[in-house]
Design an enzyme around this catalytic site. Structure first.
Site, PDB file in Angstrom:
ATOM      1  N   HIS A  89      -7.550   9.852   8.109  1.00 61.01           N
ATOM      2  CA  HIS A  89      -8.136   8.662   8.731  1.00 61.01           C
ATOM      3  C   HIS A  89      -9.217   9.018   9.763  1.00 61.01           C
ATOM      4  CE1 HIS A  89      -5.261   6.553   6.429  1.00 61.01           C
ATOM      5  NE2 HIS A  89      -4.243   6.645   7.250  1.00 61.01           N
ATOM      6  N   LYS A 146       0.871  -1.169   0.000  1.00 58.04           N
ATOM      7  CA  LYS A 146       0.000   0.000   0.000  1.00 58.04           C
ATOM      8  C   LYS A 146       0.912   1.224   0.000  1.00 58.04           C
ATOM      9  CE  LYS A 146      -3.725   2.481   0.455  1.00 58.04           C
ATOM     10  NZ  LYS A 146      -4.606   2.457   1.641  1.00 58.04           N
ATOM     11  N   THR A 155       0.064  11.688   0.498  1.00 61.18           N
ATOM     12  CA  THR A 155      -0.826  12.498  -0.334  1.00 61.18           C
ATOM     13  C   THR A 155      -1.288  13.724   0.427  1.00 61.18           C
ATOM     14  OG1 THR A 155      -1.549  10.465  -1.413  1.00 61.18           O
ATOM     15  CG2 THR A 155      -2.920  12.418  -1.741  1.00 61.18           C
TER      16      THR A 155
END
Length: 268
Positions: free
Chosen positions: A178, A83, A139
């Site tokens: 998150h 990932k 990101t």
């Protein structure tokens, strides 16, 4: 030197015996031929894909880590499948190819820039402003740079520490990702800018948060098999939503509130 000499002598005197599986005999896969897998996040999808992947003889999970750690390992070429943050893709595109499944791409899912009330009205671009960010190759950092290209006082840290750092006054601003997007307001922090919304408005495109990358040198049939398993895991998670969260999810959640865990799973 003495120890080295003794070791050399011992090596001459006694042959080294290794299990047959190390050499890939008797149906075993040699360690050098196994696919090393790096994973971020724990939840129904991750649990299912790990179970599927680790059922294969030629796959081993090398790390369940923070995404910045996985980004750094991808830059170093340590993992076969990992990932990654989409923001790191330009640095690894010669070594890795994106898989078609398992990426995080959407609208309304981007990182948020937050601060305490007293800093509302200030800009992170000001010379005396400090900003906490979840990793230089994430990101979130890429999107923040797009919105505030002149900010220079940045502190990179584990994403789960950012709220507390802002609350304690160690940084004026923080970029959260998150679960924290669901908790900052309850802690008295305020939204300065939705960086995902800023991206959507300025580009007209959904936010490419993360993806799963695989080494380009892997055989095409292996890439297809990994892609198939990940797609299967996503489908399985969507078709088998649980009314109650499992103990496994609760043990690995950053936030203890079940409603926050559920919001996080449902959004991503």
């Amino acid at each position: 030197q003495a120890i080295a000499g003794m070791a050399a002598g011992a090596a001459i005197a006694f042959p080294t015996i290794v299990p047959a599986r190390v050499l890939g005999r008797d149906g075993a896969v040699a360690p050098s031929d196994k696919i090393n897998l790096g994973v971020i996040g724990i939840g129904p999808r991750c649990t299912y894909v790990l179970t599927s992947m680790l059922g294969l003889n030629d796959v081993r999970c090398s790390a369940i880590a923070d995404v910045q750690q996985l980004n750094e390992w991808a830059i170093e070429g340590k993992l076969d499948v990992s990932k990654i943050s989409t923001g790191v893709l330009p640095q690894i595109s010669k070594q890795y190819v994106l898989l078609e499944s398992g990426g995080a791409l959407g609208k309304g899912v981007g990182p948020l820039l937050i601060s305490k009330k007293e800093h509302i009205g200030r800009s992170p671009d000001q010379k005396d402003s400090t900003v906490a960010l979840p990793g230089i190759n994430t990101t979130a950092h890429f999107l923040f740079n797009r919105a505030y290209p002149h900010c220079t006082n940045k502190k990179f840290m584990l994403f789960s520490s950012i709220e507390d750092v802002v609350l304690q006054g160690e940084c004026d601003f923080g970029v959260i990702i998150h679960e924290n997007r669901f908790t900052y307001a309850d802690k008295g922090l305020q939204l300065v800018k939705d960086l995902g919304h800023y991206w959507e408005e300025s580009t007209g495109l959904p936010i490419p948060l993360g993806a799963i990358a695989a080494r380009r040198t892997l055989p095409p049939e292996t890439l297809r098999e990994i892609d198939r398993l990940i797609k299967e895991s996503v489908t399985h998670a969507l078709l088998h939503q649980r009314e109650k969260l499992s103990d496994f999810v609760k043990q690995h959640a950053q936030e203890m509130s079940e409603s926050v865990m559920r919001q996080h799973i449902d959004l991503y």
